[in-house]
Design a protein around this motif. Structure first.
Motif, mmCIF file in Angstrom:
data_model
loop_
_atom_site.group_PDB
_atom_site.id
_atom_site.type_symbol
_atom_site.label_atom_id
_atom_site.label_comp_id
_atom_site.label_asym_id
_atom_site.label_seq_id
_atom_site.Cartn_x
_atom_site.Cartn_y
_atom_site.Cartn_z
ATOM 1 N N ALA A 171 0.794 -1.230 0.000
ATOM 2 C CA ALA A 171 0.000 0.000 0.000
ATOM 3 C C ALA A 171 0.827 1.281 0.000
ATOM 4 O O ALA A 171 0.467 2.237 -0.679
ATOM 5 C CB ALA A 171 -0.955 -0.007 1.191
ATOM 6 N N PRO A 172 1.935 1.381 0.782
ATOM 7 C CA PRO A 172 2.638 2.669 0.830
ATOM 8 C C PRO A 172 3.225 3.086 -0.511
ATOM 9 O O PRO A 172 3.598 2.254 -1.333
ATOM 10 C CB PRO A 172 3.764 2.419 1.850
ATOM 11 C CG PRO A 172 3.364 1.221 2.611
ATOM 12 C CD PRO A 172 2.534 0.402 1.678
ATOM 13 N N ARG A 173 3.287 4.385 -0.705
ATOM 14 C CA ARG A 173 3.943 4.924 -1.895
ATOM 15 C C ARG A 173 5.452 4.773 -1.745
ATOM 16 O O ARG A 173 5.969 4.757 -0.630
ATOM 17 C CB ARG A 173 3.572 6.405 -2.057
ATOM 18 C CG ARG A 173 2.096 6.599 -2.342
ATOM 19 C CD ARG A 173 1.706 8.061 -2.401
ATOM 20 N NE ARG A 173 1.928 8.734 -1.132
ATOM 21 C CZ ARG A 173 2.784 9.731 -0.944
ATOM 22 N NH1 ARG A 173 3.499 10.204 -1.941
ATOM 23 N NH2 ARG A 173 2.911 10.288 0.232
ATOM 24 N N PRO A 174 6.190 4.677 -2.847
ATOM 25 C CA PRO A 174 7.638 4.482 -2.726
ATOM 26 C C PRO A 174 8.346 5.711 -2.151
ATOM 27 O O PRO A 174 7.880 6.844 -2.301
ATOM 28 C CB PRO A 174 8.080 4.220 -4.172
ATOM 29 C CG PRO A 174 6.996 4.786 -5.020
ATOM 30 C CD PRO A 174 5.725 4.689 -4.226
ATOM 31 N N LEU A 175 9.462 5.464 -1.514
ATOM 32 C CA LEU A 175 10.275 6.543 -0.968
ATOM 33 C C LEU A 175 10.972 7.289 -2.105
ATOM 34 O O LEU A 175 11.326 6.684 -3.120
ATOM 35 C CB LEU A 175 11.348 5.973 -0.033
ATOM 36 C CG LEU A 175 10.846 5.356 1.269
ATOM 37 C CD1 LEU A 175 11.930 4.502 1.901
ATOM 38 C CD2 LEU A 175 10.413 6.449 2.237
ATOM 39 N N PRO A 176 11.198 8.589 -1.948
ATOM 40 C CA PRO A 176 11.949 9.310 -2.980
ATOM 41 C C PRO A 176 13.414 8.872 -2.977
ATOM 42 O O PRO A 176 13.920 8.383 -1.969
ATOM 43 C CB PRO A 176 11.813 10.775 -2.552
ATOM 44 C CG PRO A 176 11.549 10.732 -1.088
ATOM 45 C CD PRO A 176 10.797 9.459 -0.840
ATOM 46 N N LYS A 177 14.075 9.047 -4.101
ATOM 47 C CA LYS A 177 15.476 8.628 -4.199
ATOM 48 C C LYS A 177 16.379 9.471 -3.307
ATOM 49 O O LYS A 177 17.340 8.984 -2.747
ATOM 50 C CB LYS A 177 15.942 8.706 -5.652
ATOM 51 C CG LYS A 177 15.283 7.658 -6.522
ATOM 52 C CD LYS A 177 15.735 7.731 -7.955
ATOM 53 C CE LYS A 177 14.999 6.658 -8.755
ATOM 54 N NZ LYS A 177 15.245 6.781 -10.185
ATOM 55 N N ASP A 178 16.088 10.747 -3.201
ATOM 56 C CA ASP A 178 16.888 11.612 -2.336
ATOM 57 C C ASP A 178 16.053 12.001 -1.126
ATOM 58 O O ASP A 178 14.911 12.410 -1.246
ATOM 59 C CB ASP A 178 17.375 12.861 -3.079
ATOM 60 C CG ASP A 178 16.223 13.662 -3.668
ATOM 61 O OD1 ASP A 178 15.203 13.049 -4.043
ATOM 62 O OD2 ASP A 178 16.328 14.894 -3.724
ATOM 63 N N GLY A 179 16.634 11.835 0.066
ATOM 64 C CA GLY A 179 15.908 12.119 1.291
ATOM 65 C C GLY A 179 15.858 13.597 1.611
ATOM 66 O O GLY A 179 16.420 14.435 0.898
ATOM 67 N N LEU A 180 15.174 13.917 2.679
ATOM 68 C CA LEU A 180 15.038 15.302 3.119
ATOM 69 C C LEU A 180 16.294 15.714 3.871
ATOM 70 O O LEU A 180 16.793 14.974 4.710
ATOM 71 C CB LEU A 180 13.825 15.434 4.042
ATOM 72 C CG LEU A 180 13.604 16.793 4.699
ATOM 73 C CD1 LEU A 180 13.207 17.821 3.648
ATOM 74 C CD2 LEU A 180 12.539 16.693 5.771
ATOM 75 N N GLU A 181 16.804 16.892 3.563
ATOM 76 C CA GLU A 181 17.929 17.437 4.323
ATOM 77 C C GLU A 181 17.372 18.037 5.601
ATOM 78 O O GLU A 181 16.572 18.967 5.572
ATOM 79 C CB GLU A 181 18.662 18.504 3.510
ATOM 80 C CG GLU A 181 19.843 19.084 4.234
ATOM 81 C CD GLU A 181 20.563 20.150 3.425
ATOM 82 O OE1 GLU A 181 21.329 20.915 4.036
ATOM 83 O OE2 GLU A 181 20.356 20.223 2.204
ATOM 84 N N ILE A 182 17.785 17.470 6.728
ATOM 85 C CA ILE A 182 17.299 17.932 8.016
ATOM 86 C C ILE A 182 18.044 19.207 8.407
ATOM 87 O O ILE A 182 19.247 19.300 8.238
ATOM 88 C CB ILE A 182 17.529 16.857 9.093
ATOM 89 C CG1 ILE A 182 16.741 15.597 8.780
ATOM 90 C CG2 ILE A 182 17.147 17.370 10.473
ATOM 91 C CD1 ILE A 182 15.262 15.746 8.935
ATOM 92 N N PHE A 183 17.311 20.181 8.895
ATOM 93 C CA PHE A 183 17.926 21.428 9.325
ATOM 94 C C PHE A 183 17.237 21.912 10.582
ATOM 95 O O PHE A 183 16.167 21.455 10.944
ATOM 96 C CB PHE A 183 17.824 22.495 8.228
ATOM 97 C CG PHE A 183 16.404 22.784 7.807
ATOM 98 C CD1 PHE A 183 15.641 23.716 8.486
ATOM 99 C CD2 PHE A 183 15.831 22.090 6.742
ATOM 100 C CE1 PHE A 183 14.330 23.962 8.110
ATOM 101 C CE2 PHE A 183 14.517 22.337 6.363
ATOM 102 C CZ PHE A 183 13.770 23.276 7.050
ATOM 103 N N GLN A 184 17.892 22.820 11.265
ATOM 104 C CA GLN A 184 17.311 23.426 12.449
ATOM 105 C C GLN A 184 17.081 24.895 12.163
ATOM 106 O O GLN A 184 17.828 25.517 11.418
ATOM 107 C CB GLN A 184 18.261 23.263 13.641
ATOM 108 C CG GLN A 184 17.634 23.650 14.953
ATOM 109 C CD GLN A 184 18.424 23.130 16.133
ATOM 110 O OE1 GLN A 184 19.388 22.391 15.971
ATOM 111 N NE2 GLN A 184 18.020 23.514 17.321
ATOM 112 N N THR A 185 16.050 25.441 12.739
ATOM 113 C CA THR A 185 15.764 26.853 12.526
ATOM 114 C C THR A 185 15.823 27.595 13.849
ATOM 115 O O THR A 185 15.598 27.002 14.912
ATOM 116 C CB THR A 185 14.379 27.065 11.892
ATOM 117 O OG1 THR A 185 13.403 26.525 12.763
ATOM 118 C CG2 THR A 185 14.282 26.412 10.536
#
Length: 198
Positions: A149-163
């Motif tokens: 059921a889940p949609r596939p993960l993107p090839k490039d992940g999210l860049e985590i940042f702090q604000t």
């Protein structure tokens, strides 16, 4: 019955850890849901009114990156996430209690990574234990039914940042964070920025 739980320990619930926990869960399940249903914690929702919800900007970035809708549970409406609440109770009984027992028996943890290895062992035990009233295990049901059921993960992940909140850019155009100074373009001196990514 706890469904097919994912559990991860963090030292606190900062925005970085909140988002990282989501990303780790997506990777654990090998795909993406369509909708996220968080509580009304500040790491998800900054302001909630009857017909207007303002989301934490970093959480909203995560939702945009993974193309997810965010539908926070209504305040004091446990039915909005009843299956999750039952899963939390199950995890408390079968994971948290065993972690506490390990600590009481001086089998404590010297790091968060060590604790997460133990949590993963306990999750594997839970997921591969036969159901009492139906055939299969949590793992086998997930593999046969839910994993498609889940949609596939993107090839490039999210860049985590702090604000950080920046009320006004100072005359030296330096923004301080965590003991370090970061320069911003001089054109922004004196401007009210609101927040800055670091």
């Amino acid at each position: 019955d706890g469904s097919y739980p994912f559990v991860e320990a963090f030292p606190d619930e900062t925005q970085l850890n909140w988002n990282q926990g989501h990303i780790d869960a997506f990777n654990y399940y090998g795909g993406l849901p369509t909708i996220l249903v968080p509580d009304n914690t500040k790491t998800a929702v900054t302001r909630r009114k009857m017909y207007d919800t303002e989301f934490n900007h970093a959480y909203l970035d995560l939702a945009w990156k993974y193309q997810l809708a965010i539908q926070p549970a209504r305040v004091r409406e446990p039915r909005d996430k009843a299956s999750v609440e039952s899963g939390v109770r199950y995890v408390e009984d079968h994971v948290v209690m065993k972690l506490l027992k390990d600590i009481q028996e001086d089998k404590g943890f010297d790091s968060i990574e060590h604790m997460n290895r133990r949590i993963r062992e306990l999750l594997d035990e839970i997921s591969n234990t036969d159901f009492q009233r139906r055939p299969g295990t949590r793992q086998s049901v997930y593999e046969e039914v839910d994993k498609t059921a889940p949609r596939p993960l993107p090839k490039d992940g999210l860049e985590i940042f702090q604000t950080v909140e920046v009320l006004r850019i100072p005359k030296n155009y330096l923004v301080s964070f965590d003991g370090f100074s970061y320069s911003v373009p001089y054109q922004y001196i004196g401007m009210q920025i609101g927040r800055a990514h670091v």
